[in-house]
Scaffold this motif. Structure first.
Motif, short mmCIF file in Angstrom:
data_model
loop_
_atom_site.label_atom_id
_atom_site.label_comp_id
_atom_site.label_asym_id
_atom_site.label_seq_id
_atom_site.Cartn_x
_atom_site.Cartn_y
_atom_site.Cartn_z
N SER A 71 0.84 -1.19 0.00
CA SER A 71 0.00 0.00 0.00
C SER A 71 0.87 1.24 0.00
N ASP A 95 -13.15 -6.58 0.24
CA ASP A 95 -12.55 -7.92 0.10
C ASP A 95 -11.57 -8.21 1.23
N ILE A 97 -8.85 -6.35 4.40
CA ILE A 97 -8.21 -5.23 5.08
C ILE A 97 -6.78 -5.65 5.40
N ASP A 98 -5.86 -4.89 4.87
CA ASP A 98 -4.44 -5.19 5.02
C ASP A 98 -3.86 -4.15 5.98
N VAL A 148 -2.98 -13.05 -0.94
CA VAL A 148 -3.98 -14.02 -1.39
C VAL A 148 -4.67 -13.57 -2.68
P1 IMP Z 1 -5.04 -1.67 2.71
O1 IMP Z 1 -5.29 -0.24 2.39
O2 IMP Z 1 -3.57 -1.92 2.98
O3 IMP Z 1 -5.89 -2.20 3.84
O4 IMP Z 1 -5.32 -2.50 1.39
C1 IMP Z 1 -6.57 -2.83 1.01
C2 IMP Z 1 -6.63 -3.25 -0.45
O5 IMP Z 1 -5.40 -3.82 -0.91
C3 IMP Z 1 -7.67 -4.32 -0.63
O6 IMP Z 1 -8.93 -3.78 -0.91
C4 IMP Z 1 -7.11 -5.13 -1.79
O7 IMP Z 1 -7.57 -4.61 -3.01
C5 IMP Z 1 -5.62 -4.96 -1.70
N1 IMP Z 1 -4.98 -6.12 -1.03
C6 IMP Z 1 -4.43 -6.17 0.21
N2 IMP Z 1 -3.94 -7.39 0.50
C7 IMP Z 1 -4.21 -8.15 -0.58
C8 IMP Z 1 -3.97 -9.55 -0.89
O8 IMP Z 1 -3.42 -10.35 -0.12
N3 IMP Z 1 -4.40 -9.96 -2.11
C9 IMP Z 1 -5.03 -9.14 -3.02
N4 IMP Z 1 -5.28 -7.85 -2.76
C10 IMP Z 1 -4.87 -7.35 -1.56
#
Ligand code: IMP
Ligand code: MG
Length: 183
Positions: A71, A95, A97-98, A148
């Motif tokens: 990110s 889908d 939350i990372d 994933v």
């Molecule tokens: P965040 O802002 O770091 O929470 O990222 C959220 C977005 O990153 C999600 O909506 C996904 O589109 C993408 N994302 C995060 N981890 C993964 C993963 O393991 N596989 C695929 N997409 C991911």
């Protein structure tokens, strides 16, 4: 090679459970469910078909990662809602939350539009990766820190059409969807 993490059957069984809880909470509220494109399309389709009351489905697109798997922390709204959510009960359907940065930004932005309530339902969460403060009401699966794919989730736009969730071993660019679909 894609290693299966959560089978299609396990996904559907967990969505049954989630939908029962969401249905109890939103039955009389005519909620607006917001699908965050593109990863959440399969999840919102399966979730909403289990909710037996009036609801609306909206779509938003935000940029976060681009082609990278980290990110950037920079979030832009690429497609906004078609409807006014003031006074409405809103459930964001995501889908995964990372770091939490995408949804932290999105919830802040949507709160300024004065919804009656605003909650998050995510299929997947990687708690070990969280850097942003975020309250998530409904979570399908907590998963380890692995990238994933499948069931809507992509790597560089590939693998979304897998019916299960998997982890790409040996580099996400190594395989093709066709060779692993039948696993
Ligand atoms: P965040 O802002 O770091 O929470 O990222 C959220 C977005 O990153 C999600 O909506 C996904 O589109 C993408 N994302 C995060 N981890 C993964 C993963 O393991 N596989 C695929 N997409 C991911
Ligand atoms: Mg994505």
């Amino acid at each position: 090679m894609v290693r299966m993490l959560v089978s299609a059957e396990e996904l559907q069984a967990r969505i049954d459970e989630l939908a029962a809880v969401v249905a109890a909470d939103y039955a009389d509220k005519h909620p607006v469910l917001i699908c965050v494109l593109k990863g959440a399309v399969f999840f919102i389709a399966d979730l909403t078909r289990r909710l037996p009351f009036d609801l609306e489905i909206e779509f938003m697109a935000v940029s976060s990662y681009g082609q990278s798997s980290e990110s950037s922390g920079v979030v832009r709204i690429l497609k906004d809602l078609d409807t006014d959510i003031e006074g409405r009960h809103v459930l964001i359907v995501e889908d995964i939350i990372d770091s939490g940065l995408t949804l932290q930004y999105l919830t802040k932005s949507l709160r300024t539009r004065n919804p009656a309530s605003l909650e998050i339902c995510t299929l997947l969460s990687k708690p070990s990766r969280r850097t942003a403060e975020l309250e998530c009401r409904y979570t399908g699966f907590e998963i380890p820190n692995e990238f994933v794919v499948g069931y809507g989730l992509d790597h560089a736009e590939k693998y979304r059409n897998l019916p299960y969730l998997g982890v790409v071993d040996g580099g996400a660019d190594g395989g093709s969807c066709g060779s692993i679909f039948a696993q």
